[in-house]
Design an enzyme around this catalytic site. Structure first.
Site, PDB file in Angstrom:
ATOM      1  N   ILE A  42       0.856  -1.185   0.000  1.00  0.00           N
ATOM      2  CA  ILE A  42       0.000   0.000   0.000  1.00  0.00           C
ATOM      3  C   ILE A  42       0.898   1.244   0.000  1.00  0.00           C
ATOM      4  O   ILE A  42       1.921   1.281   0.681  1.00  0.00           O
ATOM      5  CB  ILE A  42      -0.918  -0.007   1.244  1.00  0.00           C
ATOM      6  N   HIS A  43       0.485   2.241  -0.771  1.00  0.00           N
ATOM      7  CA  HIS A  43       1.317   3.434  -0.897  1.00  0.00           C
ATOM      8  C   HIS A  43       0.479   4.701  -0.918  1.00  0.00           C
ATOM      9  O   HIS A  43      -0.724   4.667  -1.159  1.00  0.00           O
ATOM     10  CB  HIS A  43       2.165   3.350  -2.181  1.00  0.00           C
ATOM     11  N   GLN A  44       1.158   5.822  -0.692  1.00  0.00           N
ATOM     12  CA  GLN A  44       0.542   7.139  -0.840  1.00  0.00           C
ATOM     13  C   GLN A  44       0.320   7.327  -2.330  1.00  0.00           C
ATOM     14  O   GLN A  44       1.209   7.042  -3.126  1.00  0.00           O
ATOM     15  CB  GLN A  44       1.485   8.233  -0.347  1.00  0.00           C
TER      16      GLN A  44
END
Length: 120
Positions: A42-44
Site C-alpha cells: 500500500i502506498h501514498q
C-alpha cells in the site's frame, strides 16, 4: 531523467510478500478495501506525469529495473487506483492488461518506507 510517477510504501499487507516468490509485486493506494490490502504493498497515491512505456525504468528501494512491457490499462489503473501488478520476468509482452513487466532480480523484501518510481 523525468519522473513519471513516484510514491512511498506506507503499509505491507499480511500476504503481500508471498507474491514476491512468484516474481510479482502488487500495489494499491491507501484506502483500498481491506481484503485487497492484505495482498498489496500500500502506498501514498502520487500524480502521474506522462505515460509509462517500454524502455522506461522502475526504481524500487534504490534498485533500477528496465521496463520491458506495459499492459493496455496499466497506466489507467495506476492513475485511478494506485494499482499496478509488477512482474520481474523481463517479458516483452504484457501478460495481462494491467501488468507491467521489468527485467531484474525480484527483491527478497521491500521495506516499509521504500520509494517506488517510474522514470524515463
Amino acid at each position: 531523467m523525468h519522473t513519471i510517477y513516484q510514491t512511498t510504501i506506507t503499509r505491507i499487507g499480511d500476504f503481500a510478500r508471498e507474491a514476491l516468490s512468484d516474481q510479482m509485486l502488487i500495489t494499491f493506494r491507501e484506502g483500498a478495501p481491506q481484503d485487497i490490502q492484505d495482498y498489496c504493498f500500500i502506498h501514498q497515491h502520487g500524480q502521474t506525469e506522462g505515460e509509462l512505456h517500454r524502455d522506461a525504468y522502475m526504481e524500487l528501494a534504490d534498485v533500477r529495473y528496465p521496463v520491458t512491457a506495459v499492459g493496455d490499462v496499466a497506466m489507467q489503473n495506476l492513475r485511478e487506483l494506485g494499482h499496478i501488478t509488477l512482474r520481474f520476468d523481463g517479458s516483452d509482452q504484457a501478460e495481462f492488461p494491467g501488468s507491467v513487466h521489468v527485467k531484474g532480480i525480484t527483491p527478497d523484501d521491500i521495506p516499509l518506507g521504500s520509494i517506488l518510481k517510474f522514470i524515463d
